[in-house]
Design a protein around this motif. Sequence first.
Motif, mmCIF file in Angstrom:
data_model
loop_
_atom_site.group_PDB
_atom_site.id
_atom_site.type_symbol
_atom_site.label_atom_id
_atom_site.label_comp_id
_atom_site.label_asym_id
_atom_site.label_seq_id
_atom_site.Cartn_x
_atom_site.Cartn_y
_atom_site.Cartn_z
ATOM 1 N N TYR A 95 -21.005 5.624 -95.457
ATOM 2 C CA TYR A 95 -19.772 5.983 -96.139
ATOM 3 C C TYR A 95 -18.766 6.729 -95.269
ATOM 4 O O TYR A 95 -17.798 7.282 -95.775
ATOM 5 N N ASP A 96 -18.948 6.730 -93.963
ATOM 6 C CA ASP A 96 -18.046 7.488 -93.091
ATOM 7 C C ASP A 96 -16.587 7.055 -93.223
ATOM 8 O O ASP A 96 -15.702 7.896 -93.280
ATOM 9 N N ALA A 97 -16.335 5.768 -93.277
ATOM 10 C CA ALA A 97 -14.947 5.301 -93.376
ATOM 11 C C ALA A 97 -14.312 5.752 -94.686
ATOM 12 O O ALA A 97 -13.158 6.168 -94.711
ATOM 13 N N VAL A 98 -15.079 5.681 -95.755
ATOM 14 C CA VAL A 98 -14.567 6.115 -97.052
ATOM 15 C C VAL A 98 -14.325 7.622 -97.030
ATOM 16 O O VAL A 98 -13.288 8.108 -97.495
ATOM 17 N N ASP A 99 -15.260 8.365 -96.461
ATOM 18 C CA ASP A 99 -15.098 9.817 -96.372
ATOM 19 C C ASP A 99 -13.871 10.185 -95.547
ATOM 20 O O ASP A 99 -13.139 11.114 -95.890
ATOM 21 N N THR A 100 -13.653 9.458 -94.483
ATOM 22 C CA THR A 100 -12.485 9.709 -93.646
ATOM 23 C C THR A 100 -11.206 9.483 -94.448
ATOM 24 O O THR A 100 -10.297 10.313 -94.424
ATOM 25 N N ARG A 101 -11.143 8.371 -95.162
ATOM 26 C CA ARG A 101 -9.950 8.094 -95.980
ATOM 27 C C ARG A 101 -9.760 9.159 -97.053
ATOM 28 O O ARG A 101 -8.640 9.596 -97.305
ATOM 29 N N LEU A 102 -10.846 9.577 -97.701
ATOM 30 C CA LEU A 102 -10.739 10.604 -98.733
ATOM 31 C C LEU A 102 -10.279 11.933 -98.140
ATOM 32 O O LEU A 102 -9.475 12.647 -98.745
ATOM 33 N N THR A 103 -10.790 12.272 -96.976
ATOM 34 C CA THR A 103 -10.383 13.506 -96.317
ATOM 35 C C THR A 103 -8.899 13.464 -95.976
ATOM 36 O O THR A 103 -8.161 14.414 -96.248
ATOM 37 N N LEU A 104 -8.471 12.354 -95.400
ATOM 38 C CA LEU A 104 -7.052 12.217 -95.057
ATOM 39 C C LEU A 104 -6.176 12.225 -96.308
ATOM 40 O O LEU A 104 -5.121 12.858 -96.323
ATOM 41 N N ALA A 105 -6.617 11.528 -97.339
ATOM 42 C CA ALA A 105 -5.845 11.500 -98.588
ATOM 43 C C ALA A 105 -5.761 12.891 -99.201
ATOM 44 O O ALA A 105 -4.705 13.301 -99.686
ATOM 45 N N GLY A 106 -6.866 13.626 -99.177
ATOM 46 C CA GLY A 106 -6.860 14.998 -99.698
ATOM 47 C C GLY A 106 -5.933 15.902 -98.908
ATOM 48 O O GLY A 106 -5.208 16.724 -99.486
ATOM 49 N N ALA A 107 -5.963 15.758 -97.591
ATOM 50 C CA ALA A 107 -5.085 16.575 -96.747
ATOM 51 C C ALA A 107 -3.622 16.236 -97.020
ATOM 52 O O ALA A 107 -2.789 17.135 -97.155
ATOM 53 N N MET A 108 -3.315 14.950 -97.117
ATOM 54 C CA MET A 108 -1.942 14.547 -97.400
ATOM 55 C C MET A 108 -1.498 15.009 -98.788
ATOM 56 O O MET A 108 -0.359 15.417 -98.982
ATOM 57 N N ALA A 109 -2.402 14.966 -99.753
ATOM 58 C CA ALA A 109 -2.068 15.389 -101.122
ATOM 59 C C ALA A 109 -1.762 16.877 -101.190
ATOM 60 O O ALA A 109 -1.079 17.328 -102.102
ATOM 61 N N SER A 110 -2.266 17.643 -100.216
ATOM 62 C CA SER A 110 -2.022 19.085 -100.219
ATOM 63 C C SER A 110 -0.605 19.432 -99.764
ATOM 64 O O SER A 110 -0.163 20.559 -99.948
ATOM 65 N N LEU A 111 0.085 18.468 -99.179
ATOM 66 C CA LEU A 111 1.434 18.731 -98.674
ATOM 67 C C LEU A 111 2.481 18.612 -99.777
ATOM 68 O O LEU A 111 2.346 17.777 -100.667
ATOM 69 N N PRO A 112 3.543 19.412 -99.683
ATOM 70 C CA PRO A 112 4.675 19.217 -100.603
ATOM 71 C C PRO A 112 5.293 17.837 -100.361
ATOM 72 O O PRO A 112 5.175 17.274 -99.265
ATOM 73 N N PRO A 113 5.976 17.282 -101.352
ATOM 74 C CA PRO A 113 6.504 15.916 -101.254
ATOM 75 C C PRO A 113 7.365 15.634 -100.029
ATOM 76 O O PRO A 113 7.198 14.611 -99.372
ATOM 77 N N ARG A 114 8.285 16.524 -99.670
ATOM 78 C CA ARG A 114 9.150 16.236 -98.513
ATOM 79 C C ARG A 114 8.366 16.256 -97.213
ATOM 80 O O ARG A 114 8.604 15.449 -96.324
ATOM 81 N N GLN A 115 7.408 17.167 -97.092
ATOM 82 C CA GLN A 115 6.589 17.202 -95.882
ATOM 83 C C GLN A 115 5.727 15.942 -95.796
ATOM 84 O O GLN A 115 5.570 15.358 -94.727
ATOM 85 N N ARG A 116 5.198 15.529 -96.918
ATOM 86 C CA ARG A 116 4.387 14.313 -96.935
ATOM 87 C C ARG A 116 5.253 13.105 -96.544
ATOM 88 O O ARG A 116 4.837 12.257 -95.763
ATOM 89 N N ALA A 117 6.458 13.059 -97.074
ATOM 90 C CA ALA A 117 7.374 11.961 -96.747
ATOM 91 C C ALA A 117 7.692 11.963 -95.256
ATOM 92 O O ALA A 117 7.725 10.900 -94.619
ATOM 93 N N VAL A 118 7.909 13.135 -94.668
ATOM 94 C CA VAL A 118 8.203 13.227 -93.231
ATOM 95 C C VAL A 118 7.014 12.707 -92.425
ATOM 96 O O VAL A 118 7.187 11.942 -91.476
ATOM 97 N N ILE A 119 5.801 13.079 -92.796
ATOM 98 C CA ILE A 119 4.607 12.627 -92.068
ATOM 99 C C ILE A 119 4.479 11.104 -92.164
ATOM 100 O O ILE A 119 4.221 10.422 -91.166
ATOM 101 N N VAL A 120 4.674 10.565 -93.349
ATOM 102 C CA VAL A 120 4.576 9.107 -93.520
ATOM 103 C C VAL A 120 5.643 8.400 -92.686
ATOM 104 O O VAL A 120 5.349 7.452 -91.954
ATOM 105 N N LEU A 121 6.869 8.865 -92.765
ATOM 106 C CA LEU A 121 7.952 8.202 -92.038
ATOM 107 C C LEU A 121 7.800 8.345 -90.521
ATOM 108 O O LEU A 121 7.986 7.385 -89.774
ATOM 109 N N ARG A 122 7.441 9.535 -90.052
ATOM 110 C CA ARG A 122 7.345 9.776 -88.606
ATOM 111 C C ARG A 122 6.109 9.148 -87.983
ATOM 112 O O ARG A 122 6.191 8.531 -86.936
ATOM 113 N N PHE A 123 4.946 9.327 -88.603
ATOM 114 C CA PHE A 123 3.709 8.973 -87.924
ATOM 115 C C PHE A 123 3.056 7.687 -88.417
ATOM 116 O O PHE A 123 2.287 7.083 -87.689
#
Length: 170
Positions: A95-123
Amino acid sequence: MDDDERTSREFVRARERSLLRRGWLLTGDWAAAEDLVQGALLRVWPKWRRACSAGQEEAYVRRTMLNLYLSGSRRRWRAEAPVATLPERDAPDTYDAVDTRLTLAGAMASLPPRQRAVIVLRFVEDLSETQTALALDCAAGTVKSQTSKALAALRRFPDLSSLLEEHHRA
């Protein structure tokens, strides 16, 4: 079927996967991503002919998605609650790939909307600071500061830090 309907159907068939991916990256939830794409397409439909004549169909839809996401996240409370530790894994290697996606999704969900949008657009979408500033209708300095704050917040996310350490060792 008229030309507008035909071109819009062709556009959706060709770009649906890309738009859904962007929606998921912004919202962190497939159902919300589908709603976001659908909402954006509904908003763009009355202007479809103008978007097509300018050759900017995807830009119109993507910008509308971003606007809907940013305005919707200000109004809506999310019932999700972050947890300090993930549930135990049955078979870590499987389940490593799933865990990685969940970890990344959790980290991204912790960001405020504009910061999350900046990360998505930039990276994820690999836009420059200038392009990101245009997409968010803000100054390039704002993009820089939001990027810096978002990256600092992601570095403090414990599960993400350990994931990055494991990745660098591998």
